[in-house]
Write a protein that holds these residues in place. Structure first.
Motif, PDB file in Angstrom:
ATOM      1  N   GLU A  16      -4.863  33.093  16.355  1.00 54.95           N
ATOM      2  CA  GLU A  16      -4.544  34.262  16.909  1.00 54.95           C
ATOM      3  C   GLU A  16      -6.191  34.405  17.933  1.00 54.95           C
ATOM      4  O   GLU A  16      -5.736  35.339  18.876  1.00 54.95           O
ATOM      5  CB  GLU A  16      -3.675  35.520  16.348  1.00 54.95           C
ATOM      6  CG  GLU A  16      -1.909  35.113  15.682  1.00 54.95           C
ATOM      7  CD  GLU A  16      -1.579  35.296  16.903  1.00 54.95           C
ATOM      8  OE1 GLU A  16      -1.599  36.341  17.259  1.00 54.95           O
ATOM      9  OE2 GLU A  16      -0.440  34.678  16.393  1.00 54.95           O
ATOM     10  N   ILE A  17      -6.916  33.965  16.956  1.00 56.09           N
ATOM     11  CA  ILE A  17      -8.353  34.339  17.907  1.00 56.09           C
ATOM     12  C   ILE A  17      -8.698  33.073  19.181  1.00 56.09           C
ATOM     13  O   ILE A  17      -8.373  33.593  20.063  1.00 56.09           O
ATOM     14  CB  ILE A  17      -9.606  33.361  17.494  1.00 56.09           C
ATOM     15  CG1 ILE A  17      -8.876  34.015  15.566  1.00 56.09           C
ATOM     16  CG2 ILE A  17     -10.128  33.993  17.414  1.00 56.09           C
ATOM     17  CD1 ILE A  17      -9.819  35.567  15.703  1.00 56.09           C
ATOM     18  N   ILE A  18      -7.334  32.180  19.004  1.00 55.36           N
ATOM     19  CA  ILE A  18      -8.057  31.406  19.937  1.00 55.36           C
ATOM     20  C   ILE A  18      -6.790  31.743  21.151  1.00 55.36           C
ATOM     21  O   ILE A  18      -7.075  31.625  22.551  1.00 55.36           O
ATOM     22  CB  ILE A  18      -7.416  29.525  19.646  1.00 55.36           C
ATOM     23  CG1 ILE A  18      -8.247  29.365  18.661  1.00 55.36           C
ATOM     24  CG2 ILE A  18      -7.164  29.043  21.190  1.00 55.36           C
ATOM     25  CD1 ILE A  18      -8.667  27.770  18.552  1.00 55.36           C
ATOM     26  N   LYS A  19      -4.804  31.988  20.606  1.00 51.26           N
ATOM     27  CA  LYS A  19      -4.913  32.490  21.844  1.00 51.26           C
ATOM     28  C   LYS A  19      -5.518  33.848  22.699  1.00 51.26           C
ATOM     29  O   LYS A  19      -4.959  33.821  24.098  1.00 51.26           O
ATOM     30  CB  LYS A  19      -3.293  33.354  21.009  1.00 51.26           C
ATOM     31  CG  LYS A  19      -2.696  33.000  21.867  1.00 51.26           C
ATOM     32  CD  LYS A  19      -1.247  32.881  20.593  1.00 51.26           C
ATOM     33  CE  LYS A  19       0.489  34.431  21.038  1.00 51.26           C
ATOM     34  NZ  LYS A  19       0.984  34.259  20.428  1.00 51.26           N
ATOM     35  N   GLY A  20      -6.064  35.036  22.111  1.00 50.36           N
ATOM     36  CA  GLY A  20      -6.490  36.152  22.660  1.00 50.36           C
ATOM     37  C   GLY A  20      -7.486  35.812  22.998  1.00 50.36           C
ATOM     38  O   GLY A  20      -8.017  36.119  23.922  1.00 50.36           O
TER      39      GLY A  20
END
Lengths: 332, 332
Positions: A16-20
């Motif tokens: 989710e960090i990468i996606k954001g």
């Protein structure tokens, strides 16, 4: 603006960090991101975006690790490396959803405090009926004296001015009653000082006043601030869970749910802390932002947006100037 | 059971206090009420019910009065007279929705503490997903040491046993993280003591755990407890206000509201603190119950029901016995 991001911290790291982060790169054309994490985690991101840089690290600081020990031992952790990049001026700010205590300890060790601030504060934003309130401290300092609280008030005031665009934010002192004589000795002393200050001090505020948006800055010690923050999150989350259960109970409630869906979404948008991004560590010399531990991509995106505003509005320099101008007033 | 009730205390006094009292008389055949208040307030109640007695007083302690001064000066206030009736064994318990600090100060002065308890605690019940949790202290003691917290735990444990009918209630220590090393010195010391005790101690609990019902007893100092309680109330009240606005927005949302009304009522019933009555002052020698300041008739009715259970279950004697049996363990 160049932002270092800890790809390893938080309940939904790294996905989710990468996606954001990728979403933020698409959205902000003047943003560069340095994503820091383990080899296997960053694999596949090479060449994905020319404004995305990757830094490979071998270690991760876990949530249950003792903060100071962790940052001293794990020199090659994503968190310590991120702070180091910020110190070396390779980036303008650092964002992590990892261990809050370790982030604060690491920031103190690596970057240090603004002159005149005895203890930096974790300063999350709480959604309210009338907008937003910055609450500080929310977890770093479990024992504060009156002087610490005054410093929080000064920093919170500048933060609200620059981030919310309010000329004279209302500052409240958290207490267990509205009357001047309420509370413990620390709070009573802080009340006297705040009354004499040039801040727009509205007096004591209670837990039930905060979500109504009676002020833009709420000052308290870190133990109490953390209690307020998490209690509000807890009850909101339980109510939301109960609503979901009731709305999906049968065909009638499902139709009812459809009819009120837009309204529910408006409420969620209004009261959802993930809309407001992360919490800066105010009082640290450089911009360090803590995203909520359970941040998903949307919350990370908003924390990035907030980090960007924080840097673009030069909040830290304004705090430094304010503290300097107050001089002796603040040194107790 | 004879219960004295302060007709003058609370935001909706005297009307709602009287209404709740009359409702309780209709409902509980073995209840006698002594209603205490000003002449003009009690006028018209004479002869209304043979189980309703009236005591006329000339003074009222207001919410913004300094507690100790108020109870010392206003000897003929409804609150002081109620406590005196309890001391003289004219009644079995006293209920007031008035000034919390004055009620505690008056109870200490008039009735005194249970032997072995250094500080009595205000112990409200919080609704949770799984039932209820007693939180103590919630406002009387703004600075506690570890020994105070242990005593709260022992009292809360007996309270949950007798009032919730649970043999071995789970006891949590409020903290700003789940890990053992979290928090300030007082909390760390209390953690060690609770771990050694014979209580069913589940360790640290955070603000967001409480509404999920992870334990039946939550222990903390009064400043923090008050912050938790009022923050939860505040956010629940704001969400409820927003829901009302959205559900009455237009004809479609109104139809939607009708379809989900039963579910909403279930949620309200589950999470509404007024369903759970008042908060006893645990540690005071006789049963004194504080009803919420904004109690309407239903909340007063429920507080009366709770006072009755408290007396019928002989909670105070069980606490006294437990404290005696622990002896030296508790005197720090």
């Amino acid at each position: 603006m160049r932002l270092a991001i800890d790809a390893m911290g938080g309940d939904y790291a790294p996905e989710e960090i990468i996606k954001g982060s990728l979403e933020a790169l698409r959205h902000f054309q003047d943003l560069e991101i340095v994503l820091i994490g383990r080899n296997e985690v960053l694999r596949g991101l090479e060449g994905k975006d020319k404004r995305l840089n990757l830094v490979y690290t071998s270690e991760v600081i876990e949530n249950d690790e003792a903060p100071v020990t962790a940052v001293r031992r794990k020199k090659d952790s994503s968190m310590v490396i991120g702070l180091q990049l910020l110190k070396d001026e390779e980036v303008d700010a650092f964002l992590s959803a990892g261990n809050t205590g370790a982030l604060m300890a690491g920031a103190l060790l690596t970057l240090g405090r603004i002159k005149g601030i005895d203890r930096p504060a974790l300063a999350p934003i709480l959604p309210t009926l009338n907008g937003a309130t910055v609450l500080l401290d929310a977890g770093s300092n479990t024992n504060c004296d009156a002087q610490n609280l005054i410093q929080f008030a000064v920093m919170g005031n500048v933060y609200a001015q620059k981030m919310f665009g309010i000329k004279s934010p209302r500052v409240g002192l958290f207490n267990i009653g509205a009357e001047e004589e309420k509370g413990n000795e620390v709070v009573k002393k802080a009340f006297e000082e705040l009354k004499k200050s040039k801040l727009n001090f509205i007096g004591n505020v209670e837990g039930r006043d905060i979500p109504y948006g009676v002020c833009e800055v709420v000052v308290c010690d870190g133990f109490v601030g953390n209690a307020i923050l998490k209690s509000m999150e807890g009850i909101a989350s339980v109510i939301s869970q109960l609503l979901k259960e009731e709305l999906t109970r049968n065909i009638f409630t499902k139709i009812g749910a459809l009819l009120i869906m837009r309204g529910l979404k408006r409420i969620t948008k209004k009261m959802d802390y993930t809309e407001y991004g992360g919490a800066p560590l105010l009082g640290i010399k450089k911009p360090v932002i803590k995203a909520h531990g359970n941040s998903k991509a949307k919350a990370i995106f908003n924390a990035i947006k907030q980090a960007k505003n924080f840097v673009d509005n030069d909040v830290l320099n304004h705090i430094k100037k304010e503290i300097e101008s107050m001089g002796d007033e603040l040194s107790g």
